[in-house]
Design an enzyme around this catalytic site. Sequence first.
Site, short mmCIF file in Angstrom:
data_model
loop_
_atom_site.label_atom_id
_atom_site.label_comp_id
_atom_site.label_asym_id
_atom_site.label_seq_id
_atom_site.Cartn_x
_atom_site.Cartn_y
_atom_site.Cartn_z
N SER A 271 0.63 -1.06 0.20
CA SER A 271 -0.25 0.05 -0.20
C SER A 271 1.08 1.65 -0.01
O SER A 271 1.85 1.13 -0.13
CB SER A 271 -0.86 0.00 1.31
OG SER A 271 -1.68 1.20 0.99
N ASN A 272 0.09 2.62 0.62
CA ASN A 272 1.02 3.81 0.53
C ASN A 272 0.49 4.81 0.99
O ASN A 272 -0.51 4.09 2.17
CB ASN A 272 1.31 4.47 -1.06
CG ASN A 272 -0.62 4.71 -1.34
OD1 ASN A 272 -1.02 5.15 -0.94
ND2 ASN A 272 -0.62 3.93 -2.43
N ASP A 273 1.28 5.83 2.10
CA ASP A 273 0.42 6.43 2.56
C ASP A 273 -0.90 7.61 2.68
O ASP A 273 -1.08 8.16 3.02
CB ASP A 273 1.79 7.13 2.88
CG ASP A 273 3.33 7.32 3.24
OD1 ASP A 273 2.64 5.90 4.52
OD2 ASP A 273 4.30 6.89 2.97
#
Length: 407
Positions: A212-214
Amino acid sequence: MVLLRKKIGVVVTGGIAAYKATELVRQLVKAGAIVRVIMTKSASEFITPLTLQVLSRHEVLIDTFSENDTEHVQHIEFADWCDLVVVAPATANIIGKLSNGIADEIASTTLLAVACPCLLCPAMNTNMYQHPATQRNLKRLKKDGYYLLEPDTGFLAEGYEGKGRLPVITQIVEKLESIAAKHFYPQLLENKKVIVTAGGTRERIDPVRYISNDSSGKMGYAMAKIASFLGAEVSFISTKDHFPMMDNMDLILVESALQMQKEINERYAQTDYVIMAAAVSDFRMMDQAEHKIKKKDQENEKILWELIENPDILAELGQNKKQQVLVGFAAETQNLIEYAQRKLKSKRIDWIIANDVSQKDIGFNSKNNQVTLLNEKGQVVNLPKMEKIDLARKVWEIILNDPIIKD
Ligand code: PMT
């Protein structure tokens, strides 16, 4: 933001939740509203008028006949002054009086003279709330045009669980914001359907791990909230579910890029605007493991997982575009404008919002953002750093080419 400089009358009636009016007044003042308070005699048994006077920085009205100003009748002057009124907590007594047009003390007398939008927040014992008389009165008040915020279910002052608690104050403020928007913002997106995506997609590796990412979903949520304030019917397709939904806003919770794509495609034909603020993962696992992948015993041993590219959702929407206005965000860490321009063209969209995500104080997971909007006609608009909610308002103004929303 919507409540900035709005004149809000807070009417406090006599229930145990009266003490929570302090926080309500505090939050409204913090939101930039000008607040004046009226209390019934019974409310002043639970909390002193002085507390609310200090917090609102205005005299609190508690007596219909303490007329010190010969120029004005105080309850009429108060009612005429308000842009918005909220009754919190609203007891069964005030609800009963209001639905029957009774005006026999300061709160009911003033409320009968109020002509602006009014929100009632009932809070009382659960049996009093469920009583047919209270329910009948509330139904009638709704028909009369009052806004109602249902009480919460939970532990009551009486020592047992039930429906009757005053909702958390942020929820009351949010409800007031959406009422204010409906009445004071131009309804530029009325009868329009808007899709907004938000958050980073999660691409499962196995049942307990993901790529995933932030992205926190804040930017997308701000875009969705403003769209709902402008009267749109909003499908908020998000990987995050902790945001409060506004009126006309549906949360469609998704996890992966493929799920997001499916939900968008199901609605696309009937949609007028698509705002892709989500950080969609470009890759997913070729094969997602059915069970938790066990670690190898040997340290530093190379592990190879095969990734496959996800579909470019926005580019596909661009290919099938009819009436839709398509807006993408370009998250870049270098060559911001050049790369954003390339995405604008390759995805065949109307607007791209170039977002420098290399800086900690803007972009991913921060309260603020700073962007440049580019459109396919060559228009370029730089927006300075500001809170995401203010930025979302500016972005909608630019897209809709309508600066009607005044500061
Ligand atoms: O959520 P926050 O913490 O508030 O942060 C906001 C944000 C930084 C995530 C947001 O402002 C932002 O920049 N979103 C876009 C992130 C991104 O995926 O950018 P991109 O340059 O990789 O993609 C360009 C556009 O194509 C985006 O609109 C993206 O949603 C879309 N896309 C990307 C990949 C893919 N497979 N399908 C897509 O539709």
